[in-house]
Design an enzyme around this catalytic site. Structure first.
Site, short mmCIF file in Angstrom:
data_model
loop_
_atom_site.label_atom_id
_atom_site.label_comp_id
_atom_site.label_asym_id
_atom_site.label_seq_id
_atom_site.Cartn_x
_atom_site.Cartn_y
_atom_site.Cartn_z
N THR A 126 1.08 -1.00 -0.17
CA THR A 126 -0.04 -0.37 0.16
C THR A 126 1.01 0.76 0.24
O THR A 126 1.71 1.36 0.27
CB THR A 126 -1.03 -0.23 1.39
OG1 THR A 126 -1.41 1.39 1.58
CG2 THR A 126 0.05 -0.37 2.36
N TYR A 153 -1.37 -0.24 10.65
CA TYR A 153 -1.04 -0.56 9.04
C TYR A 153 -0.37 -0.56 7.98
O TYR A 153 -0.21 -1.73 7.38
CB TYR A 153 -2.66 -0.54 8.66
CG TYR A 153 -2.99 -0.65 7.18
CD1 TYR A 153 -3.56 -2.18 6.34
CD2 TYR A 153 -3.02 0.29 6.04
CE1 TYR A 153 -3.62 -3.06 5.09
CE2 TYR A 153 -2.72 -0.11 5.09
CZ TYR A 153 -3.37 -1.55 4.47
OH TYR A 153 -3.75 -1.90 3.05
N1 LIG Z 1 -8.76 -1.14 -0.88
C1 LIG Z 1 -7.84 -0.40 -0.85
O1 LIG Z 1 -7.97 1.18 -1.50
C2 LIG Z 1 -6.52 -0.62 -0.86
C3 LIG Z 1 -5.34 -0.08 -0.64
C4 LIG Z 1 -3.73 -0.24 -0.22
C5 LIG Z 1 -3.82 -1.55 -0.47
N2 LIG Z 1 -4.73 -2.76 -0.24
C6 LIG Z 1 -5.02 -3.99 0.27
O2 LIG Z 1 -5.18 -5.58 -0.72
C7 LIG Z 1 -5.63 -5.96 0.00
C8 LIG Z 1 -7.23 -6.20 -0.46
O3 LIG Z 1 -7.79 -4.89 -0.22
P1 LIG Z 1 -9.33 -4.94 -0.03
O4 LIG Z 1 -9.88 -3.42 -0.21
O5 LIG Z 1 -9.75 -5.95 -1.53
O6 LIG Z 1 -9.85 -5.69 0.93
P2 LIG Z 1 -11.32 -7.09 1.12
O7 LIG Z 1 -11.42 -7.06 3.00
O8 LIG Z 1 -12.41 -6.71 0.72
O9 LIG Z 1 -10.76 -7.57 1.43
C9 LIG Z 1 -9.97 -8.92 1.95
C10 LIG Z 1 -9.97 -10.57 2.03
O10 LIG Z 1 -9.38 -11.31 2.79
C11 LIG Z 1 -9.68 -12.03 4.04
N3 LIG Z 1 -8.86 -12.25 4.78
C12 LIG Z 1 -8.78 -11.26 5.77
N4 LIG Z 1 -8.27 -12.06 6.90
C13 LIG Z 1 -7.83 -13.40 6.06
C14 LIG Z 1 -7.31 -14.33 6.57
N5 LIG Z 1 -6.95 -14.53 7.75
N6 LIG Z 1 -7.51 -15.60 6.74
C15 LIG Z 1 -8.12 -15.83 5.31
N7 LIG Z 1 -8.91 -14.98 5.07
C16 LIG Z 1 -8.69 -13.39 5.10
C17 LIG Z 1 -11.40 -11.61 3.93
O11 LIG Z 1 -12.22 -12.30 4.03
C18 LIG Z 1 -11.41 -11.01 2.53
O12 LIG Z 1 -12.38 -11.56 1.41
C19 LIG Z 1 -5.71 -5.91 1.47
O13 LIG Z 1 -4.05 -6.84 1.36
C20 LIG Z 1 -5.01 -4.48 1.11
O14 LIG Z 1 -4.34 -4.21 2.46
C21 LIG Z 1 -6.14 -2.16 -0.45
#
Ligand SMILES: NC(=O)c1ccc[n+]([C@@H]2O[C@H](COP(=O)([O-])OP(=O)(O)OC[C@H]3O[C@@H](n4cnc5c(N)ncnc54)[C@H](O)[C@@H]3O)[C@@H](O)[C@H]2O)c1
Length: 341
Positions: A126, A153
């Site tokens: 991120t 985070y």
């Molecule tokens: N959304 C954004 O703007 C953004 C920005 C930068 C980085 N990210 C990164 O992208 C990735 C995905 O983010 P997102 O927005 O899709 O979030 P999200 O919460 O929609 O998806 C995360 C998924 O991981 C699963 N999960 C979480 N912990 C788990 C565990 N211990 N075991 C198994 N499954 C688990 C959740 O059920 C979910 O389906 C993350 O790593 C996040 O840090 C997102």
């Protein structure tokens, strides 16, 4: 191209499901999604199932013995690791949740992966690893910019980056791509009879992302929203961010799989290299949805930088990635249509 055996952790979530969609629709690779469904959606999995068959394993990454078992018995060659906890304010209140789920579980996944001779690891990092840049360079923040996260985070992700890099240094069979996402927004670009009809999108309630909140206001699900700070050193005083459409981010992951077949490990920013202010985003949402909703001014939040814009030269020139949806109106429209669905 060879058929790969790919594990997607967190594939029932927002970004992971868009990557799964593209892999299911545009490749013949074998896909397995592992997710504990803490924020992921079974409805999303059902929609993905209509595209092509894949395996689903409901499992929490903290179950180390079962994770080892899954990796030892499935012969994966590639892991795309999305699963994480992602809410910045929550990470300040409950840092150990973030260090456990993001750093410890990622470390274990890499340990089990290397034991099982995984060759490629693609990781969701991120822009939060850059912390609070005092000044954004004219052409954006590049990958060599100082990393100084200001919340658990961001630090939990930077620590994971280090674990991945050190593992690759010691183990030449293990290669990685780390993506540092800027602000991810929008939903599946899919048309039915010329109408934008996203099949998947951001489903988890209480999201904290600006475009999601603005789209909730536009649909009437939320009565009003706030602008946190209008006295930043930006053109209109509100914070400026680099918004990337989730389908463009997904296509970068598909590129990364091929990239790693021929190239060395690397870190890439994923953004458009162009910023929009909070006011511009809200105005665009109102315009494309032909709605009006109440917007209040509120105090700045701690740790919110004035501007965060990527320099995306590296991903464009080295990975030859180019976006297809670099259009704030389309990003807002797709988020709204998904919300309205
Ligand atoms: N959304 C954004 O703007 C953004 C920005 C930068 C980085 N990210 C990164 O992208 C990735 C995905 O983010 P997102 O927005 O899709 O979030 P999200 O919460 O929609 O998806 C995360 C998924 O991981 C699963 N999960 C979480 N912990 C788990 C565990 N211990 N075991 C198994 N499954 C688990 C959740 O059920 C979910 O389906 C993350 O790593 C996040 O840090 C997102």
């Amino acid at each position: 191209m060879a058929q790969l055996n790919i594990l997607i952790t967190g594939g029932a979530g927002y970004i992971g499901s868009h990557v799964a969609k593209q892999l299911l629709e545009t490749t013949t690779h074998n896909i397995t999604i592992l997710d504990n469904l803490s924020t992921g959606s079974t409805k999303t999995l059902d929609t993905l199932k209509t595209m092509r068959e894949f395996n689903f394993i409901e499992l929490d990454l903290k179950e180390f013995a079962q994770v080892a078992d899954v990796l030892n018995t499935n012969n994966f060659d590639t892991i795309i690791h999305f699963a994480a906890s992602i809410v910045v304010p929550e990470s300040v209140e409950n840092p150990l949740k973030y260090y456990m789920n993001n750093t410890v579980n990622t470390t274990n996944l890499i340990k089990c992966g290397t034991d099982a001779k995984i060759k490629r690891f693609i990781f969701s990092s991120t822009a939060a690893v850059y912390g609070e840049p005092s000044e954004v360079p004219k052409d954006g923040i590049d990958e060599n910019y100082l990393t100084l996260p200001i919340n658990p985070y961001g630090m939990s992700k930077l620590m994971s980056e280090r674990v991945i890099q050190d593992t690759a240094l010691a183990n030449k069979e293990f290669k990685f791509v780390i993506f540092r996402y800027f602000n991810v927004a929008g939903a599946d670009i899919n048309y039915t009879d010329d109408k934008l009809t996203p099949r998947i999108g951001q489903s988890f309630p209480n999201a904290t992302h600006l475009i999601k909140i603005a789209s909730e206001c536009a649909t009437g699900k939320r009565e009003k929203m706030a602008i946190f700070g209008d006295d930043f050193n930006t053109l209109d005083g509100t914070g400026v961010r680099d918004y990337i459409h989730v389908d463009d981010l997904a296509s970068a992951h598909i590129k990364a799989i091929d990239y790693l077949l021929e190239n060395d490990s690397d870190i890439f920013n994923a953004g458009y290299g162009r910023g929009y202010s909070v006011k511009e985003v809200i105005e665009t949402m109102k315009k494309v949805t032909n709605t009006n909703f109440q917007v209040d001014n509120a105090a700045r939040r701690a740790g919110d930088p004035a501007a965060l814009i990527s320099n995306n030269t590296k991903i464009k020139t080295k990975m030859h990635w180019s976006p297809n949806h670099n259009d704030l109106a389309l990003i807002c429209q797709s988020a709204f249509e998904w919300e309205n669905y």
